[in-house]
Design a protein around this motif. Sequence first.
Motif, PDB file in Angstrom:
ATOM      1  N   LYS A   5      -7.893  14.001   4.087  1.00 22.24           N
ATOM      2  CA  LYS A   5      -8.511  13.152   5.110  1.00 22.24           C
ATOM      3  C   LYS A   5      -8.630  11.743   4.537  1.00 22.24           C
ATOM      4  CE  LYS A   5     -12.030  14.580   7.623  1.00 22.24           C
ATOM      5  NZ  LYS A   5     -11.563  14.810   9.012  1.00 22.24           N
ATOM      6  N   GLY A   6      -8.482  10.728   5.389  1.00 15.28           N
ATOM      7  CA  GLY A   6      -8.520   9.362   4.883  1.00 15.28           C
ATOM      8  C   GLY A   6      -9.209   8.403   5.831  1.00 15.28           C
ATOM      9  N   ASP A  28       0.713  10.697   9.849  1.00 15.44           N
ATOM     10  CA  ASP A  28       0.411  11.901  10.621  1.00 15.44           C
ATOM     11  C   ASP A  28       1.233  13.099  10.146  1.00 15.44           C
ATOM     12  OD1 ASP A  28      -0.876  13.442  12.480  1.00 15.44           O
ATOM     13  OD2 ASP A  28       0.311  12.754  14.188  1.00 15.44           O
ATOM     14  N   SER A  29       1.328  13.253   8.819  1.00 17.28           N
ATOM     15  CA  SER A  29       1.978  14.408   8.175  1.00 17.28           C
ATOM     16  C   SER A  29       3.485  14.465   8.397  1.00 17.28           C
ATOM     17  CB  SER A  29       1.336  15.728   8.650  1.00 17.28           C
ATOM     18  OG  SER A  29      -0.065  15.715   8.467  1.00 17.28           O
ATOM     19  N   THR A  30       4.076  13.355   8.823  1.00 18.86           N
ATOM     20  CA  THR A  30       5.516  13.347   9.078  1.00 18.86           C
ATOM     21  C   THR A  30       6.196  12.304   8.198  1.00 18.86           C
ATOM     22  OG1 THR A  30       5.174  14.019  11.380  1.00 18.86           O
ATOM     23  CG2 THR A  30       7.315  13.056  10.818  1.00 18.86           C
ATOM     24  N   CYS A  42      -8.564  10.202   9.380  1.00 23.48           N
ATOM     25  CA  CYS A  42      -7.279  10.787   9.740  1.00 23.48           C
ATOM     26  C   CYS A  42      -6.962  11.965   8.825  1.00 23.48           C
ATOM     27  CB  CYS A  42      -6.170   9.740   9.688  1.00 23.48           C
ATOM     28  SG  CYS A  42      -6.046   8.829   8.135  1.00 23.48           S
ATOM     29  N   VAL A  43      -6.298  12.961   9.382  1.00 29.72           N
ATOM     30  CA  VAL A  43      -6.032  14.225   8.689  1.00 29.72           C
ATOM     31  C   VAL A  43      -4.555  14.309   8.299  1.00 29.72           C
ATOM     32  CG1 VAL A  43      -6.017  16.744   8.915  1.00 29.72           C
ATOM     33  CG2 VAL A  43      -7.896  15.406   9.908  1.00 29.72           C
ATOM     34  N   SER A  44      -4.311  14.805   7.080  1.00 24.84           N
ATOM     35  CA  SER A  44      -2.949  15.076   6.621  1.00 24.84           C
ATOM     36  C   SER A  44      -2.825  16.546   6.259  1.00 24.84           C
ATOM     37  CB  SER A  44      -2.596  14.211   5.406  1.00 24.84           C
ATOM     38  OG  SER A  44      -2.506  12.847   5.748  1.00 24.84           O
TER      39      SER A  44
END
Length: 275
Positions: A121-122, A164-166, A266-268
């Motif tokens: 998380k950031g 966003d994890s991409t 924000c979540v990763s």
Amino acid sequence: MKLFATVLLTVLAFQTTHGQGILCTTTHCFLELGACVLDSRCYEILNCLQGCEGQPDEVQCSYVCGSFDANPHFRTLVSCMVENGCMPTYQEDGLCLATDDQALQEITDLEQVSGDWWVLKGQNCGQDEVWYGGADWLPCQHGRFVKVDDGSWINNTTYCNGHDSTCISDLIVTIPNLSLVAPGVVRHDYPEGQAPIIPQIEDWKFVAMPDPDWALVIWCGSNPVLKYNGAFVISRHQNLDQLAPEVEVKLREAASNFGLDYDEMCVSNNENCPE
């Protein structure tokens, strides 16, 4: 890890809209600029960086251009520009939310935080004009606090361009040197070739560690042209699935103590990232 891409400053310095920057460069770094232009790889990097200006992902774009490239002509040109003040200073990215004395006083040895850490998380996610860099949302951020043979410490860090994890690039590797400059404060000092502009320093302030596998870190960084900051929840695990409710409560409380909205961070998810 959140190594903010100040390399975009190189782009700005070469744009015709920044005449003072190009005049300064040609005045003080004419030979270095000429050597770069005559070097196909160095020239390729400059052209790529120029193409990033004004793009929605300008910061991330600059990563892909090879700004960490060891090309000697590029590194020499950037050093000359910094030394002669040909790069403008920029608005601080984010806020440094903690002082050194707010870090965990019981952390007195790097052994206590050694090993693998993933960013889950950031705070600095590029969400507004204050937190505009987005360094905390870069995918696959994986730090490895390692003691090397000579007794010194490094953070073998990998991450990729995107959000966003991409990932939209291959993995990027940086290896800053580590030291404990105060209880709970782990300094990252990037040597030549590990950051676009040096000296580059980031202080990770471990402000909560309710479990050996989970921590809240507030970090503050700087280089000659920019101050940049962030905060993140890091873990030994690659996603939030194994976060126990009682540990999350403590992380949430700690975040609130520093003015952070835990639920808005924000979540990763790093489960598809290489280890």
